[in-house]
Design an enzyme around this catalytic site. Structure first.
Site, short mmCIF file in Angstrom:
data_model
loop_
_atom_site.label_atom_id
_atom_site.label_comp_id
_atom_site.label_asym_id
_atom_site.label_seq_id
_atom_site.Cartn_x
_atom_site.Cartn_y
_atom_site.Cartn_z
N LYS A 71 9.30 -26.32 126.50
CA LYS A 71 8.62 -27.28 125.61
C LYS A 71 7.50 -26.59 124.84
CE LYS A 71 7.72 -31.18 123.92
NZ LYS A 71 8.68 -31.70 122.98
N GLY A 102 5.59 -36.05 115.52
CA GLY A 102 4.38 -35.25 115.29
C GLY A 102 3.74 -35.49 113.93
N ASN A 103 4.57 -35.70 112.90
CA ASN A 103 4.06 -35.91 111.54
C ASN A 103 3.17 -37.14 111.43
OD1 ASN A 103 5.04 -33.77 110.25
ND2 ASN A 103 6.61 -34.85 109.05
N LYS A 152 16.30 -35.55 120.19
CA LYS A 152 16.42 -36.90 119.62
C LYS A 152 17.87 -37.41 119.76
CE LYS A 152 12.80 -35.76 116.34
NZ LYS A 152 11.93 -35.47 117.48
N LYS A 157 9.14 -36.35 124.69
CA LYS A 157 8.84 -37.76 124.43
C LYS A 157 10.08 -38.55 123.99
CE LYS A 157 8.42 -38.37 119.63
NZ LYS A 157 8.92 -37.11 119.21
#
Ligand SMILES: NC(=O)OP(=O)(O)O
Length: 311
Positions: free
Chosen positions: A128, A11-12, A274, A212
């Site tokens: 989510k 996102g960053n 992740k 994702k």
């Protein structure tokens, strides 16, 4: 021969905390991201994946506000919209970085559908987070007035949550493979892919947002990538994160990763998916996953920082 990397940008890379989500700011952030990505092209062919949590949630808000004049789209179509808009912004900024360095490579974004199970328990239990952050009071009001399901997101505020099924197969995997073989830089599985279910020999879009990182691991397996790289807001994975005894990890075996995951070391809204993606890719392929911050990607690829997950 170059190695093939699937690079998941976090996102960053697109929206910075506290910054207004304008197209101008997103282009600026992605131009910085492009700078770091281009640096790896001498050694790697890359397939880029990206999230869409903030962006698809913002689309839902826009459509909610305009619903008395324009009918809102279902979530799968909004997922597709974010693949288009972010795919364009990544292709444009990466292309400009290549032009600056007089490097000639073609780039394309592939609208990517991902098959999920229509009976996935994730449809019954939205998890989510998407869109903006709200205060607890605002969240309670939205829950009551609009029926949205709201959850606290990793200590950062309250967000709307939507179903997030497990990705099972990528419809366009052969097209993506063919493009990679032709030396094209591919942007794929954006926003975790557009979730579709199989029904009487056809595919139908369903209202959900796939994680994702999970989709990136699936893509990396399906296109036979040498490495899965997950770029996020921290240089290394930590245990006891934000506690006085926090410890950065240079290396994790799959067994260690599973143990820490079971202990609740990696929150579900941030590092958890992740690590799950890393476990999935490494277990299936015997290859490695690297988790790091894009600002130190160059150093991490030389083995000088980041966290590597291996068998
Ligand atoms: N689809 C998805 O996982 O998006 P984020 O990474 O932005 O949450």
């Amino acid at each position: 021969m170059k190695k093939l990397a699937v690079v998941a940008i976090g996102g960053n890379a697109v929206n910075r905390p506290g910054e207004e989500a304008t197209a101008e700011n997103m282009m600026k952030n992605l131009a910085e991201t492009a700078h770091f990505l281009v640096s790896m092209l001498d050694e790697y062919d890359i397939v880029i994946t990206h999230g869409n949590g903030p962006q698809v949630g913002n689309l839902l808000v826009q459509q909610e506000l305009a619903k008395h004049v324009i009918p809102p789209f279902p979530l799968d179509v909004n997922d597709a919209q974010t693949q288009g808009s972010l795919g364009y912004m990544i292709a444009l900024t990466l292309g400009n970085e290549l032009r600056k360095r007089s490097m000639e490579r073609e780039i394309t974004a592939v609208v990517t559908q991902i098959i999920v199970d229509k009976n996935d328990p994730g449809f019954q239990k939205p998890s989510k987070p998407v869109g903006p952050f709200y205060s607890k009071e605002e969240a309670e009001k939205l829950q009551q007035e609009k029926g949205w399901i709201m959850k606290e997101d990793a200590g950062r505020g309250w967000r709307r949550v939507v179903p997030s099924p497990i990705p099972l197969d990528i419809v366009e995997k052969n097209v993506i493979r063919t493009l990679v073989e032709k030396d094209v830089i591919v942007i794929a599985a954006g926003g975790g892919g557009i979730p579709v279910i199989q029904e009487n020999g056809t595919l139908r879009g369903v209202e959900a947002v796939i994680d994702k990182d999970r989709a990136s691991a699936l893509l990396a397996k399906e296109i036979d990538a040498d490495i899965l790289i997950i770029l996020t807001g921290v240089e290394k994975v930590y245990i006891n994160y934000n506690k006085p005894d926090q410890k950065a990890l240079d290396h994790l075996t799959v067994e260690e990763a599973k143990k820490y995951l079971a202990e609740g070391q990696f929150p579900s809204g941030s590092m958890g998916p992740k690590i799950e993606a890393a476990i999935d890719f490494v277990t299936s392929t015997g290859r490695e996953c690297l988790i790091t911050d894009m600002a130190v990607l160059d150093k991490a690829l030389k083995g000088l920082t980041g966290t590597r997950i291996t068998l």
